[in-house]
Design a protein around this motif. Structure first.
Motif, PDB file in Angstrom:
ATOM      1  N   GLU A  95      39.493  24.285  46.278  1.00  0.00           N
ATOM      2  CA  GLU A  95      40.207  25.385  46.181  1.00  0.00           C
ATOM      3  C   GLU A  95      39.861  26.319  44.964  1.00  0.00           C
ATOM      4  O   GLU A  95      39.893  27.548  45.368  1.00  0.00           O
ATOM      5  N   LEU A  96      39.615  25.699  43.987  1.00  0.00           N
ATOM      6  CA  LEU A  96      38.965  26.389  42.973  1.00  0.00           C
ATOM      7  C   LEU A  96      37.727  27.425  43.084  1.00  0.00           C
ATOM      8  O   LEU A  96      37.611  28.402  42.948  1.00  0.00           O
ATOM      9  N   ASP A  97      37.080  26.575  44.099  1.00  0.00           N
ATOM     10  CA  ASP A  97      35.748  27.075  44.301  1.00  0.00           C
ATOM     11  C   ASP A  97      36.116  28.476  45.226  1.00  0.00           C
ATOM     12  O   ASP A  97      35.528  29.447  45.325  1.00  0.00           O
ATOM     13  N   ILE A  98      37.146  28.415  46.228  1.00  0.00           N
ATOM     14  CA  ILE A  98      37.490  29.442  47.078  1.00  0.00           C
ATOM     15  C   ILE A  98      37.906  30.536  46.420  1.00  0.00           C
ATOM     16  O   ILE A  98      37.557  31.563  46.627  1.00  0.00           O
ATOM     17  N   VAL A  99      38.953  30.190  45.383  1.00  0.00           N
ATOM     18  CA  VAL A  99      39.388  31.371  44.598  1.00  0.00           C
ATOM     19  C   VAL A  99      38.363  32.111  44.070  1.00  0.00           C
ATOM     20  O   VAL A  99      38.374  33.298  43.879  1.00  0.00           O
ATOM     21  N   THR A 100      37.366  31.466  43.333  1.00  0.00           N
ATOM     22  CA  THR A 100      36.271  32.006  42.498  1.00  0.00           C
ATOM     23  C   THR A 100      35.460  32.802  43.479  1.00  0.00           C
ATOM     24  O   THR A 100      35.001  33.938  43.261  1.00  0.00           O
ATOM     25  N   ALA A 101      35.094  32.259  44.761  1.00  0.00           N
ATOM     26  CA  ALA A 101      34.425  32.828  45.781  1.00  0.00           C
ATOM     27  C   ALA A 101      35.070  34.300  46.100  1.00  0.00           C
ATOM     28  O   ALA A 101      34.260  35.507  46.187  1.00  0.00           O
ATOM     29  N   ILE A 102      36.183  34.295  46.211  1.00  0.00           N
ATOM     30  CA  ILE A 102      36.844  35.214  46.567  1.00  0.00           C
ATOM     31  C   ILE A 102      37.069  36.434  45.560  1.00  0.00           C
ATOM     32  O   ILE A 102      36.905  37.775  45.694  1.00  0.00           O
ATOM     33  N   SER A 103      37.381  36.048  44.197  1.00  0.00           N
ATOM     34  CA  SER A 103      37.575  36.890  43.272  1.00  0.00           C
ATOM     35  C   SER A 103      35.927  37.804  42.955  1.00  0.00           C
ATOM     36  O   SER A 103      35.926  38.646  42.881  1.00  0.00           O
ATOM     37  N   ASP A 104      35.061  36.768  42.995  1.00  0.00           N
ATOM     38  CA  ASP A 104      33.524  37.143  42.801  1.00  0.00           C
ATOM     39  C   ASP A 104      33.318  38.331  43.682  1.00  0.00           C
ATOM     40  O   ASP A 104      32.618  39.250  43.713  1.00  0.00           O
ATOM     41  N   ARG A 105      33.592  38.018  45.179  1.00  0.00           N
ATOM     42  CA  ARG A 105      33.440  39.118  46.208  1.00  0.00           C
ATOM     43  C   ARG A 105      34.128  40.079  46.057  1.00  0.00           C
ATOM     44  O   ARG A 105      33.692  41.218  46.108  1.00  0.00           O
ATOM     45  N   VAL A 106      35.278  40.327  45.750  1.00  0.00           N
ATOM     46  CA  VAL A 106      36.282  41.468  45.386  1.00  0.00           C
ATOM     47  C   VAL A 106      35.815  42.443  44.211  1.00  0.00           C
ATOM     48  O   VAL A 106      35.603  43.574  44.066  1.00  0.00           O
ATOM     49  N   LEU A 107      35.403  41.560  43.070  1.00  0.00           N
ATOM     50  CA  LEU A 107      34.848  42.300  41.951  1.00  0.00           C
ATOM     51  C   LEU A 107      33.609  42.687  42.027  1.00  0.00           C
ATOM     52  O   LEU A 107      33.305  43.911  41.724  1.00  0.00           O
ATOM     53  N   ALA A 108      32.643  42.336  43.098  1.00  0.00           N
ATOM     54  CA  ALA A 108      31.441  42.816  43.330  1.00  0.00           C
ATOM     55  C   ALA A 108      31.602  44.236  44.209  1.00  0.00           C
ATOM     56  O   ALA A 108      30.985  45.019  43.934  1.00  0.00           O
ATOM     57  N   GLU A 162      30.705  48.316  42.850  1.00  0.00           N
ATOM     58  CA  GLU A 162      29.928  49.055  43.482  1.00  0.00           C
ATOM     59  C   GLU A 162      30.567  50.576  43.738  1.00  0.00           C
ATOM     60  O   GLU A 162      29.838  51.412  43.853  1.00  0.00           O
ATOM     61  N   LEU A 163      31.758  50.654  43.389  1.00  0.00           N
ATOM     62  CA  LEU A 163      32.443  51.890  43.449  1.00  0.00           C
ATOM     63  C   LEU A 163      32.194  52.615  42.082  1.00  0.00           C
ATOM     64  O   LEU A 163      32.041  52.471  41.304  1.00  0.00           O
TER      65      LEU A 163
END
Length: 162
Positions: free
Chosen positions: A135-148, A152-153
């Motif tokens: 679950e920590l890996d999933i939270v990290t992946a979600i955070s990384d995707r949103v922050l990336a 870009e904006l």
């Protein structure tokens, strides 16, 4: 003619509002615990962390503001308060006479050194330890995707800079 917005589904709305509530309540709890445990506000702690991660404990105010994603007025107000408490000092910036260097004082380094263990314990208690490693890996992946995506904006302008 205005187009109909793509309203959130029940599932999407639950995820969105849940993440907002979680962030708000978790931040409030961690801020309260931090203040009780160390006498530092969350903003003071955040600034001390950033400064303490630099080898010499100092950085230009503009770069500090940029790294913290704060408005100029917020940084200035907090710097005044922290200077009065002896946690930081301001020095002239040899590379840019228009800006100041923000410097961690020995008292500030001591404050972050003393506050960090309890704060990490609280972060574990209220967030990390509630999840499995997966679950920590999933939270990290979600955070990384949103922050990336957000990176870009176009940068958000500080109204104080206009």
């Amino acid at each position: 003619m205005a187009t109909e917005p793509s309203w959130l589904s029940t599932r999407e709305d639950r995820a969105w509002r849940g993440s907002l509530r979680m962030h708000s309540q978790l931040s409030a709890r961690l801020n309260q615990d931090l203040l009780q445990d160390s006498g530092l506000s969350a903003s003071e702690y955040e600034m001390l962390v950033v400064l303490s991660e630099h080898p010499d404990g100092r950085m230009p105010a503009q770069r500090l503001r940029s790294q913290l994603l704060w408005e100029k007025s917020r940084l200035s107000h907090l710097m005044r308060r922290m200077e009065q408490r002896g946690l930081i000092a301001r020095e002239s910036n040899p590379a840019d006479a228009r800006s100041a260097m923000v410097c961690l004082t020995p008292q500030g380094r001591n404050a972050i050194t003393e506050a960090a263990p309890d704060h990490v314990l609280r972060v574990r208690q209220h967030f990390i330890d509630l999840m499995t490693p997966e679950e920590l890996d999933i939270v990290t992946a979600i955070s990384d995707r949103v922050l990336a995506h957000l990176a870009e904006l176009p940068e958000i302008e500080d109204p104080a800079d206009c």
